[in-house]
Every structure is written in C-alpha cells, then in structure tokens.
Scaffold this active site. Structure first.
Site, PDB file in Angstrom:
ATOM      1  N   HIS A 141       0.809  -1.218   0.000  1.00 41.58           N
ATOM      2  CA  HIS A 141       0.000   0.000   0.000  1.00 41.58           C
ATOM      3  C   HIS A 141       0.842   1.269   0.000  1.00 41.58           C
ATOM      4  O   HIS A 141       0.449   2.299   0.568  1.00 41.58           O
ATOM      5  CB  HIS A 141      -0.989   0.009   1.162  1.00 41.58           C
ATOM      6  CG  HIS A 141      -2.154   0.938   0.963  1.00 41.58           C
ATOM      7  ND1 HIS A 141      -2.855   1.019  -0.218  1.00 41.58           N
ATOM      8  CD2 HIS A 141      -2.746   1.833   1.807  1.00 41.58           C
ATOM      9  CE1 HIS A 141      -3.822   1.906  -0.101  1.00 41.58           C
ATOM     10  NE2 HIS A 141      -3.776   2.421   1.107  1.00 41.58           N
ATOM     11  N   HIS A 249       0.051   2.479   7.335  1.00 40.59           N
ATOM     12  CA  HIS A 249      -0.105   2.915   5.956  1.00 40.59           C
ATOM     13  C   HIS A 249       1.242   3.194   5.271  1.00 40.59           C
ATOM     14  O   HIS A 249       2.221   3.557   5.934  1.00 40.59           O
ATOM     15  CB  HIS A 249      -0.960   4.180   5.898  1.00 40.59           C
ATOM     16  CG  HIS A 249      -2.341   3.957   5.370  1.00 40.59           C
ATOM     17  ND1 HIS A 249      -3.282   3.244   6.076  1.00 40.59           N
ATOM     18  CD2 HIS A 249      -2.946   4.328   4.216  1.00 40.59           C
ATOM     19  CE1 HIS A 249      -4.415   3.209   5.373  1.00 40.59           C
ATOM     20  NE2 HIS A 249      -4.232   3.854   4.233  1.00 40.59           N
ATOM     21  N   SER A 301      -1.859   5.110  10.623  1.00 40.23           N
ATOM     22  CA  SER A 301      -0.996   6.034   9.894  1.00 40.23           C
ATOM     23  C   SER A 301       0.427   5.968  10.436  1.00 40.23           C
ATOM     24  O   SER A 301       0.628   5.881  11.656  1.00 40.23           O
ATOM     25  CB  SER A 301      -1.515   7.459  10.027  1.00 40.23           C
ATOM     26  OG  SER A 301      -0.585   8.392   9.491  1.00 40.23           O
ATOM     27  N   TYR A 497     -12.480   1.079   1.397  1.00 39.13           N
ATOM     28  CA  TYR A 497     -12.409   0.852   2.840  1.00 39.13           C
ATOM     29  C   TYR A 497     -13.575   0.021   3.368  1.00 39.13           C
ATOM     30  O   TYR A 497     -14.627  -0.093   2.738  1.00 39.13           O
ATOM     31  CB  TYR A 497     -12.397   2.191   3.577  1.00 39.13           C
ATOM     32  CG  TYR A 497     -11.040   2.869   3.569  1.00 39.13           C
ATOM     33  CD1 TYR A 497     -10.240   2.878   4.697  1.00 39.13           C
ATOM     34  CD2 TYR A 497     -10.556   3.494   2.419  1.00 39.13           C
ATOM     35  CE1 TYR A 497      -8.992   3.492   4.703  1.00 39.13           C
ATOM     36  CE2 TYR A 497      -9.318   4.110   2.408  1.00 39.13           C
ATOM     37  CZ  TYR A 497      -8.536   4.100   3.550  1.00 39.13           C
ATOM     38  OH  TYR A 497      -7.308   4.702   3.536  1.00 39.13           O
ATOM     39  N   ASP A 625      19.405   2.073  -9.004  1.00 36.52           N
ATOM     40  CA  ASP A 625      18.182   2.826  -8.703  1.00 36.52           C
ATOM     41  C   ASP A 625      17.226   2.074  -7.780  1.00 36.52           C
ATOM     42  O   ASP A 625      16.125   2.547  -7.503  1.00 36.52           O
ATOM     43  CB  ASP A 625      17.480   3.287  -9.987  1.00 36.52           C
ATOM     44  CG  ASP A 625      16.887   2.145 -10.805  1.00 36.52           C
ATOM     45  OD1 ASP A 625      16.849   1.003 -10.335  1.00 36.52           O
ATOM     46  OD2 ASP A 625      16.459   2.404 -11.956  1.00 36.52           O
ATOM     47  N   THR A 630      20.240   6.557  -3.667  1.00 37.85           N
ATOM     48  CA  THR A 630      20.265   7.134  -5.010  1.00 37.85           C
ATOM     49  C   THR A 630      18.886   7.656  -5.400  1.00 37.85           C
ATOM     50  O   THR A 630      17.863   7.180  -4.905  1.00 37.85           O
ATOM     51  CB  THR A 630      20.704   6.096  -6.051  1.00 37.85           C
ATOM     52  OG1 THR A 630      19.727   5.042  -6.103  1.00 37.85           O
ATOM     53  CG2 THR A 630      22.067   5.515  -5.703  1.00 37.85           C
TER      54      THR A 630
END
Length: 690
Positions: A141, A249, A301, A497, A625, A630
């Site tokens: 997520h 989250h 959160s 949700y 990457d 980086t």
C-alpha cells in the site's frame, strides 16, 4: 543490530560490491543467524512442506504516469527513489500436493484485473498447478507507485486513464516472483513468532474509533494494533526468508512526492535484504527474502504527528527510514525467536462475490436487523481525503456544516433509489459510481489454510476493529482460537475501505470511502465465515469471475512517447553537469545527462543508473536505482524538440569506502520518424570519496 555479527554484511559490504552470492546458503545461514542444532530433521529432507522464495521487479512507468494512492491529478511521477519489488513464497504440502503461492509487492494496490491477469499467466505457465483459489497477491500500500493499472474508472480518473505499460510491469513482476519461488521449491519448514510495535503507527480516525463498543476498544487500549506476526521460512537448516504482517499505511511520503518508492515497508525489506545482507537484486535471485505485508491498516498512519509527512521528524525521507527500520527491527526480533512450528495441512478456497448486492442476515448486524449492501457510492468525506495522510479537496472530514446540509438535500447524480440511499445513511452521497459501472462490483474473497493458521484475504482496507470482527467471526465459525486467524488487506483486488457500522456513522474519510453501505463489514463477516467453513468441511464453491472490464475503465488520455531528440550539438548520454572532483562522506554527488523518455524502456529487472567504484582496473557497481541513497529524476526540457535530462544523485553513506567513483546512466531514445528505440549509456567523470 545486536542479533548480527558486526563483522558480517553491512552497508559497507554493499559499497564494496556486495556480498558474494556464490557462497549459497552461507550468506543466509551465517549472516542471518540460524540455529543448526535444532534443524537436523529438516536438513535430512524429512519435511512436511516444500518451500520456495523469489523476487520480481514490478516497477511501471516512472515518468509522466499518474501516481496511485492519493488520487491527486498533479501527482505525476518523474523518477525513481527505489524500485518496486514483489516478494513471493510458495508452500507445498508434500502429503497431498496442495500448495499456496503468496506474493506481496511494493504497490498501492492490486486491482481485480491485475490479479486475474497474474493468475491467467501462471495457469498457462504451470498448467494444473495454480488457479484463483491458491494464488494470493497483495500490496504493501505504498502511495508512491505508478497508477493506471486498474480496469475500474474511479481508480484511473486522477491518472487520466488505464496505463497498459504499467499494468504489464505489475503483472509480469508478480509472475516473475512466483515463478522464481516455484522453481526454488525444496524440503523446508515454517515457524511463527510474535512481537509488538507501538511506535510505528497512530490511529488517524480516533473520533470514529471511539464510537465502537468497549468490548472492541479494550482489545486496542492505545487505539492502535501493535501486534506483529512473523513467519520464518527454512529450506532444511538454511534460513531463506520471512514474512511479517503489521498494520501501518504506506504514506510516509506525502502527496507532493513525485519519485517512485516502496515507502516504509519497501525500505524495510530493502534494508534487510540489501543493506544488511549485501544481496544484489540485479545479480540473480537473492538467498534471503524479507516480505513486509499489511494486516488491518485502514485507520493506521505512520505519520506520528498526524500531519502529512511528519513524525518522527519533519523530513518524509527520514521518516521512511525510521518507520521502516522500526518494522525491520521488530520483525527480526520476532523472527529470531520464531520457534513455534507451523504444522498441518494446506488448503485454499476463493470466490467472487457481488459486494454491491448482498443480503445480510440479522445474525451479523449490530442492530439485529437484516440489511443489504448497495452499488458503490462515494461520500463527501472520501473526496475530502485523510487530512492526516493526504488531504483531498480541502474541506473537513465528517463534513456536517451548512453546505453539507444543502448538499444532502440535492438529488444524487446519477439519481439513486431511496432504498440505496437509506442503506448508505448517514453518508453524504456525492457520486453513486456503482450505478454507472465506474467502480468494482465483483471482488474476490479468499481463505488460505497453512497448518494451524487461516489467512483471511479481503480486497479492501479494513480498520483495526473491522479486522478484529472479521477474525472473531471466522474463528467462531471454524471453532479455532482467534490468534490462529489472520486478516490480510489489499489482496487480489481493491474495493476501498471497510469500517464498522459504528465508525461509519461519524463519516470520517474511512467511512466516506466505505463504498457499499453502512453494513458492508457485516457482509464480509457473513461471506468470509461461510467461505472458511466450506474450506474446513471440504466443500467446493464456484470461483466465478470478475466479468468483463467496463469501457470507462479502459480509456486512456495520456499520450505516448512521440519522439526524443538531444539538444543541438549534444548526444544522448552526454553529461551536461559533471560531479565535483571530490566529495566527503555524508555529502551528495550529482550528475546530469542528456536522455530519452523512461517509457522507451522501463528497465524492469535492471536500472537507470549505477554508482560504480574503481577496483584495480575494473569498475564495480555498488549502487543502483533500487537503493535508498540514489535518486533518478527525469525532466522534460523542451516539449517541441523532445529533449529531456536525467539527474542522478547519490547520498554518499558515512561508511562509504574511500576511492574513485563514477556515475553511469542507462537510457533509451525514440527516433522521430521511424520510432526505433535505441539504447545508450552515459558515464560521468571520475570523482573521489574521502
């Protein structure tokens, strides 16, 4: 980290070129710390299970592709902070041959269509082996991933349509990871551990949580779910991987970020696999796979100050590392003490349900009455966004002011029948998207059994209390302890949700985003409990299908790459801004290159950049990457000409090996007339790190 030998793999080993993967089992067994004495039976091959693990690259278009998660039209990606990876495990019951393929990816969500495409490819590749019942794909997520990979209009709207290239990258990355795990199968074992983590999440919807009965709230005295469960995977005596389930989250980065990233869980996996163990993703399959999955994260959160991008610090990039490290540390503690074996049979069951048309028995509803789900309706609070993680249109959640009351008096567009609005009350029904085939209606629910554990898989984001109620319902139906029932959100599709009916009443962001009515949770309790009981009883159930994609969902308004051209007098790969001649540790090196559009070649399984160190007469790649230090940033400098630049930065670690370095950029250009794609590589001047 005390559990690791300080002489073993560290960030410095990565910068020295990575640990030698040719030693095979020695890497995981020594650096990760297995206990050989306890594994004699497993080493003999006398194991009930076969275990395999694998990794794939799911990174989609990293430039001029809308990002998924916050639904902000202006959030269009322009580069990569960290590549997105899928981490898979396959477990087979040797007695029956039954198996489960489980895979989590650094993605915002796994759309219904993507899951179907993944399963179809696996069925074609391994006929008679994998199907909709025994393949589970889920997401961490992260809200910093390329979007447009759904066939559902509401999830493509902010991205300006369906993006086939990004969809294909997601699907192929999952298939690669599961295929690698399939080919890796060997006699092995799984054990389980537990811990608590109370400083990596906050309840962002306290007002809604407080409306729940005390019997629910007492289960979460701090209004969070601190529980982390960890599975430890071995092949014989060799540690090969781990999965943790913990709810927080993927929103450490705010909706202003434009770089692709796996956010805090992606960082945690990278930190264990690459930073600590020195494994090189580009050199083949790693010896150890660390997967960080979600449980009931709907109201959890990582922004501990309950403001976007804040907590523990005011720097979102630092917060990714801090929240990620806290999860990794907790996971490693539970993993090290994971001594309880997982034993018993393997089974799986799945079916598509029409989530917008379910009659709910009064047994499952808190008011003791029968109810019905409805086609999807977006509430005003969904458009407001979660103010703690990603604000939307600027008005408050739980909107109840004069304008809200006026809005409530207006007819919905398109018009919705009265019974439908009644089941959605007290939501301010703004957009009945289910009536115009713009939202998912048929979603897959699934129950997996591995030994004594049942994993209940939902396509939605459930709050911690909603997840608790689902677990209680399934455990009661099966007659098993609740701690043997796990909830896994974001699985096999996405349908927004799910709150409790009590939480729904306050119409915070989560309630406004509970699309199918106030009693949607009760429908999931009913259907998942029934499905789990059928699995326990050995009954079969038709899987069904998701149906054909909506024409709305297949629209794409984003133009493709027309052509690339270098500026006059320059060529692709040329360095327009060289690094400085020397840098100190802890500073940032930077180079700018003439480049083409990243969509010309996503470099899936590869990299757009390399940081190389000189070793004798050779140059060795030490960063790419996929590394946190980086960043690759693409910028259009001339729309008419088709010119663009690639900026590569490297935050030089404090323990970087002294010596000579250079920065390399790999790209591809599209010819103006023929459309031919040509590869190129640019290399910066050397610089020293001291």
């Amino acid at each position: 980290m005390a559990m690791y030998d300080e002489t073993g793999p560290t960030r410095r080993n990565v910068l020295r070129g990575g640990a030698a993967l040719g030693v095979g089992g020695a890497l995981a067994a020594t650096a990760v710390g297995s206990a050989p004495a306890a594994d004699a039976a497993e080493a003999s091959g006398d194991s009930a299970y076969l275990v395999g693990r694998g990794i794939g690259d799911t990174t989609g278009a990293c430039a001029e592709n809308g990002m998924m998660g916050y639904s902000m039209p202006q959030q269009i990606d322009n580069g990569i902070s960290m590549r997105l990876r899928a981490r898979a495990f396959v477990v087979v019951d040797q007695a029956t041959g039954k198996r489960i393929a489980w895979c989590v990816a650094d993605q915002a969500l796994i759309p219904v269509a993507a899951h179907a495409a993944i399963v179809a490819k696996l069925m074609a590749k391994y006929p008679g082996t994998y199907d909709y019942t025994n393949v589970c794909v889920t997401a961490t997520h992260s809200h910093s991933t390329p979007g447009g990979c759904s066939h559902d209009f509401i999830y493509n709207l902010a991205i300006l349509g369906f993006q086939q290239q990004t969809f294909d990258a997601m699907v192929d990355g999952f298939v690669d990871a599961i295929s690698a795990a399939h080919e890796d199968l060997k006699p092995g074992s799984i054990s389980v551990g537990h811990t608590t983590l109370d400083d990596a999440s906050r309840n962002r919807s306290q007002k809604a949580f407080d409306l729940n009965p005390d019997s629910d709230k007492q289960h979460f005295p701090e209004s969070i779910d601190p529980h982390m469960i960890v599975w430890r995977f071995k092949q014989g005596s060799k540690d090969v991987g781990a999965i943790s389930w913990f709810p927080t989250h993927g929103t450490s980065l705010p909706n202003t970020n434009l770089l692709v990233s796996g956010d805090n869980k992606g960082y945690a996996a990278w930190s264990w696999e690459r930073e600590q163990l020195g494994q090189d993703y580009l050199a083949g399959q790693p010896d150890f796979v660390a997967a960080f999955a979600q449980s009931a994260a709907g109201d959890m959160s990582p922004n501990l100050e309950l403001k976007p991008g804040t907590g523990p610090t005011d720097d979102p990039w630092q917060n990714i590392a801090i929240i990620g490290d806290r999860q990794k540390t907790a996971m490693q503690q539970a993993w090290k003490s994971a001594t309880t074996p997982i034993t018993g049979s393997i089974g799986s069951i799945a079916t598509y349900i029409n989530i917008g048309d379910i009659a709910i028995d009064s047994k499952w509803t808190p008011d003791g009455k029968e109810h019905h789900t409805t086609p999807a309706v977006i509430g005003a609070s969904m458009l407001a966004g979660s103010v703690e993680d990603g604000p939307g249109l600027g008005y408050p959640e739980g909107w109840t002011g004069p304008l809200a009351k006026l809005w409530a008096m207006l007819p919905s567009m398109p018009p919705a029948p009265g019974w439908m609005l009644a089941e959605q009350q007290p939501k301010l029904c703004t957009l009945p998207v289910g009536l115009i085939d713009a939202a998912p209606d048929r979603v897959l629910i699934q129950v997996l059994k591995i030994g004594q554990f049942h994993i209940v898989c939902t396509p939605c984001e459930v709050t911690i209390v909603a997840g608790l109620r689902i677990r209680r319902s399934v455990a009661s139906e099966l007659g098993v302890p609740i701690d043997q029932v796990m909830i896994q959100s974001y699985s096999n599709g996405y349908a927004e949700y799910v709150t409790t009916p009590e939480e729904y009443a306050s119409q915070q962001y989560e309630g406004g985003s509970t699309l199918y009515g106030r009693y949607e949770l009760c429908a999931y309790q009913q259907e998942l409990s029934s499905l789990a009981k059928k699995l326990q009883d050995g009954d079969s159930v038709p899987v069904g299908s998701a149906g054909a994609p909506s024409p709305l969902g297949m629209i794409n308004l984003v133009p493709g790459v027309v052509y690339d051209n270098p500026p006059l007098g320059k060529k692709f790969g040329q360095v327009t801004s060289q690094p400085k001649a020397s840098y100190s540790r802890g500073t940032q090196a930077k180079a700018v290159f003439v480049t083409g559009h990243p969509k010309n070649n996503l470099r899936r399984g590869g990299t757009f950049l390399e940081v190389q160190r000189k070793v004798g007469s050779l140059w060795k790649r030490v960063q790419d990457d996929g590394d946190f230090a980086t960043k690759f940033t693409w910028k259009r400098t001339d729309v008419i000409l088709g010119a663009s630049t690639a900026t590569v930065t490297w935050d030089i670690p404090s323990d970087a090996t002294k010596g000579s370095y250079r920065i390399v950029h790999h790209g591809a250009s599209k010819a103006p007339l023929t459309g031919k794609i040509s590869e190129f590589t640019g290399t910066s001047a050397e610089f020293t790190v001291s």
